[in-house]
Scaffold this motif. Structure first.
Motif, short mmCIF file in Angstrom:
data_model
loop_
_atom_site.label_atom_id
_atom_site.label_comp_id
_atom_site.label_asym_id
_atom_site.label_seq_id
_atom_site.Cartn_x
_atom_site.Cartn_y
_atom_site.Cartn_z
N UNK A 1 -21.39 -31.18 -57.02
CA UNK A 1 -20.25 -32.03 -56.66
C UNK A 1 -19.56 -31.52 -55.40
N UNK A 2 -19.03 -32.43 -54.62
CA UNK A 2 -18.31 -32.06 -53.40
C UNK A 2 -16.85 -31.82 -53.77
N UNK A 3 -16.52 -30.57 -53.95
CA UNK A 3 -15.16 -30.20 -54.37
C UNK A 3 -14.42 -29.64 -53.16
N UNK A 4 -13.36 -30.29 -52.77
CA UNK A 4 -12.56 -29.82 -51.64
C UNK A 4 -11.24 -29.26 -52.17
N UNK A 5 -10.96 -28.04 -51.82
CA UNK A 5 -9.72 -27.42 -52.30
C UNK A 5 -8.59 -27.73 -51.33
N UNK A 6 -7.40 -27.78 -51.88
CA UNK A 6 -6.20 -27.98 -51.08
C UNK A 6 -5.20 -26.89 -51.48
N UNK A 7 -5.30 -25.73 -50.82
CA UNK A 7 -4.40 -24.64 -51.21
C UNK A 7 -2.94 -25.00 -50.97
N UNK A 8 -2.10 -24.44 -51.81
CA UNK A 8 -0.67 -24.63 -51.62
C UNK A 8 -0.27 -24.11 -50.24
N UNK A 9 0.51 -24.91 -49.52
CA UNK A 9 0.91 -24.52 -48.16
C UNK A 9 2.40 -24.82 -47.97
N UNK A 10 3.04 -24.02 -47.18
CA UNK A 10 4.46 -24.20 -46.88
C UNK A 10 4.74 -23.67 -45.48
N UNK A 11 5.84 -24.11 -44.92
CA UNK A 11 6.19 -23.76 -43.54
C UNK A 11 7.46 -22.93 -43.53
N UNK A 12 7.44 -21.91 -42.72
CA UNK A 12 8.59 -21.02 -42.58
C UNK A 12 8.99 -20.98 -41.12
N UNK A 13 10.24 -21.21 -40.84
CA UNK A 13 10.75 -21.18 -39.47
C UNK A 13 11.52 -19.89 -39.27
N UNK A 14 11.07 -19.09 -38.30
CA UNK A 14 11.66 -17.77 -38.09
C UNK A 14 12.00 -17.57 -36.61
N UNK A 15 12.98 -16.71 -36.33
CA UNK A 15 13.18 -16.32 -34.93
C UNK A 15 12.00 -15.50 -34.44
N UNK A 16 11.60 -15.73 -33.21
CA UNK A 16 10.46 -14.98 -32.67
C UNK A 16 10.81 -13.49 -32.59
N UNK A 17 9.99 -12.62 -33.19
CA UNK A 17 10.33 -11.19 -33.16
C UNK A 17 10.08 -10.59 -31.78
N UNK A 18 10.85 -9.55 -31.46
CA UNK A 18 10.66 -8.88 -30.18
C UNK A 18 9.38 -8.08 -30.14
N UNK A 19 8.93 -7.63 -31.28
CA UNK A 19 7.68 -6.88 -31.36
C UNK A 19 7.13 -7.02 -32.78
N UNK A 20 5.92 -6.61 -32.96
CA UNK A 20 5.29 -6.70 -34.28
C UNK A 20 4.57 -8.02 -34.47
N UNK A 21 3.77 -8.06 -35.52
CA UNK A 21 2.92 -9.22 -35.77
C UNK A 21 3.66 -10.28 -36.57
N UNK A 22 3.10 -11.48 -36.61
CA UNK A 22 3.70 -12.56 -37.38
C UNK A 22 3.67 -12.22 -38.88
#
Length: 575
Positions: free
Chosen positions: A353-374
């Motif tokens: 069977x062709x099973x397509x998953x749809x993982x739970x997703x959400x959006x987070x709005x953050x201030x851009x950091x001066x350093x470091x990864x997302x």
């Protein structure tokens, strides 16, 4: 470092690690390597080869060091006037003379024209071949590569340097024992892919290694004939890499042997031969080679080739049989696509069977950091005292697996360990890694069932701290993180994750979500979970296929995981 006395009998060298502060550290490592093979594989060497290795240790220290330097370099021919190793403590000519006298080096080897041109400069060659170029109507200012190309047909036979360039030319020496050194390298590493520098020029002391018993039963090679078998396969692979037609290499491939480790090497060789045969238009040969290969990649390639040849019924029968065997997610995906195409061609329902998953997703709005990864920005935003967030990516679950199954990972099975400096078993990503250890892994998972896994993993964490393990990244797996994980992730979830990891370690060691958040005790769900995993995607970033497969697995098993898409607040700010 003291020189061994020539009359001293050979002694087993205790595996050690050389100090890079010692200018002859590379010799210490070479002595460890050669001594290990001499002491643990003596029955796989001829009497002449054993005498040769004993003779290596009987050389003076400068001669041993110079021979080591030459063995490590590319090729077998070297100009004597270009050797410059001040750490020898004597003139290079003195060490060379000892090696020549001991028949380690040939002082007057014959050279092919190509070899001559590699060793000598254009100003050294031009006067010698000026008349030949003039006869060919070519200027003596010709470039080196063009000169060699024009002269190749005129000088098909090898000659000594004196015959080529005259008695005043700088001499060349050739290593006489490279075949023996290659055999030693194979028995130490278990392959010829690794070079001498992978061991000899490495500071081994920066890691601590698990001690694995090395007995005759644990060796990959039980008989000398098996070493010879490997060397023949290596030659076949070299021919393929050099462009020798697959049809010419095919008859030289050795027959199967009753050695699982060598069988896996042969399977890989046949996969490569099948690929090259297909590129060369030898499709029937490609099918034959892929059918003879037990490599997991060979199965998909064979099915795709059968499709291109429009042998749809044969491809369908093979694919239907294959889907009944244990498969990794990538194999299921590839097989599903083939079956879907074949079903349309043959007007049959697809068995998958062709099973397509749809993982739970959400959006987070953050201030851009001066350093470091997302990922760190999201971790800092979400983390609270009662629900800390750790940036673990591919380290946490792999590390827990490594702690629980430590003894199984380092079991001394044939072909798993070749020397005392392995960070993990050599067959870790081989197709039969799980099959050879199935019972031992079942016993490990038994600790998950009876609840003893927590203490077992904590004990291993304490006893093995700092030892190299292919699954455990010690700076990341802290005691605090370990305790939180064991208190928050149910044993049933760990078993599901570990079992999927074992299906295809090469593929499934990566693709884990970036973050894990541990939830308060009163947030524990009905299955005992109090954690969630979070895959972080910054602006413009997308899920990779192996990440999608993990997320589909989590969704199907009820394991809490989601995707957090991050937007920077500055991107939406009015201009």
């Amino acid at each position: 470092m003291a020189s061994r006395h020539p009359s001293a009998p050979p002694q087993a060298l205790a595996p050690g690690t050389a100090d890079l502060e010692n200018p002859l550290y590379y010799l210490e490592n070479m002595e460890t390597l050669v001594g290990w093979v001499r002491d643990h594989h003596a029955d796989l060497l001829t009497a002449a080869e054993r005498d040769r290795l004993a003779g290596f240790f009987a050389l003076s220290q400068p001669a041993r060091a110079l021979l080591t330097r030459l063995v490590m370099r590319t090729g077998e021919h070297f100009r004597a006037d270009r050797l410059n190793y001040p750490e020898l403590g004597v003139a290079e000519a003195v060490a060379l003379a000892e090696l020549i006298d001991g028949d380690w080096l040939d002082p007057a080897p014959t050279l092919e024209l190509d070899q001559l041109f590699r060793l000598y400069t254009l100003p050294e060659l031009r006067p010698v071949f000026a008349d030949d170029l003039a006869d060919l109507g070519q200027p003596r200012s010709l470039a080196k590569a063009r000169m060699r190309e024009l002269l190749q047909a005129h000088y098909p036979e090898p000659r000594t340097v004196t015959d080529w360039l005259g008695p005043a030319a700088a001499p060349v020496v050739r290593i006489n024992q490279m075949a023996l050194f290659d055999r030693v390298r194979l028995m130490f590493f278990g392959n010829l892919r690794q070079s001498w520098s992978d061991f000899v020029l490495v500071e081994l002391g920066h890691q601590r290694y698990e001690t694995v018993p090395f007995t005759p039963d644990a060796r990959a090679f039980a008989r000398r004939e098996e070493v010879d078998h490997y060397l023949v396969m290596h030659q076949c692979r070299q021919w393929l890499d050099e462009g020798v037609p697959a049809a010419e290499v095919w008859p030289e491939v050795p027959a199967p042997v009753a050695n699982p480790w060598l069988t896996s090497r042969r399977d890989r060789l046949l996969l490569e031969l099948g690929r090259q045969a297909e590129r060369e238009g030898e499709r029937e040969l490609a099918l034959q080679a892929l059918a003879a290969s037990g490599h997991r990649e060979a199965r998909l390639k064979r099915l795709r080739l059968l499709e291109r040849l429009q042998r749809f019924e044969q491809a369908w029968d093979l694919a239907c049989r294959w889907q009944m065997t244990p498969l990794s997610d990538a194999e299921i995906q590839g097989l599903g696509r083939i079956l879907k195409r074949l079903a349309r061609r043959l007007d049959r329902p697809s068995p998958l069977p062709d099973v397509r998953s749809r993982p739970e997703a959400w959006t987070l709005e953050l201030p851009r950091p001066g350093h470091g990864s997302v990922e760190l920005a999201v971790a800092q935003h979400l983390g609270q005292d009662q629900s800390p967030v750790y940036y673990v990516e591919n380290t946490l679950i792999n590390g827990l697996f490594g702690l629980l199954c430590w003894s199984t990972i380092f079991a001394p099975l044939p072909g798993a360990f070749f020397h005392p400096f392995h960070t993990g078993p050599a067959d870790l990503t081989r197709d039969d890694f799980l099959a050879r250890r199935r019972d031992a892994f079942d016993r490990c998972f038994g600790h998950l069932a009876d609840g003893s896994y927590r203490q077992r993993m904590r004990d291993t964490f304490a006893r093995k701290q700092g030892l190299a393990n292919p699954f455990v990244i010690w700076p990341v797996l802290t005691e605090a993180l370990l305790d939180l994980a064991l208190d928050s992730i149910p044993a049933a979830d760990l078993r599901l994750l570990f079992e999927r990891l074992l299906l295809n370690i090469r593929e499934h060691r990566s693709g884990w979500p970036d973050l894990i958040q541990f939830l308060p005790e009163d947030d524990r769900d009905s299955a005992g979970r109090r954690y969630r995993m979070i895959e972080v995607k910054g602006p413009g970033d997308r899920l990779q296929d192996h990440q999608r497969r993990w997320l589909a697995f989590f969704e199907a098993r009820g394991i809490p995981a989601s995707v957090c898409y991050v937007r920077w607040q500055s991107q939406d700010a009015p201009s």
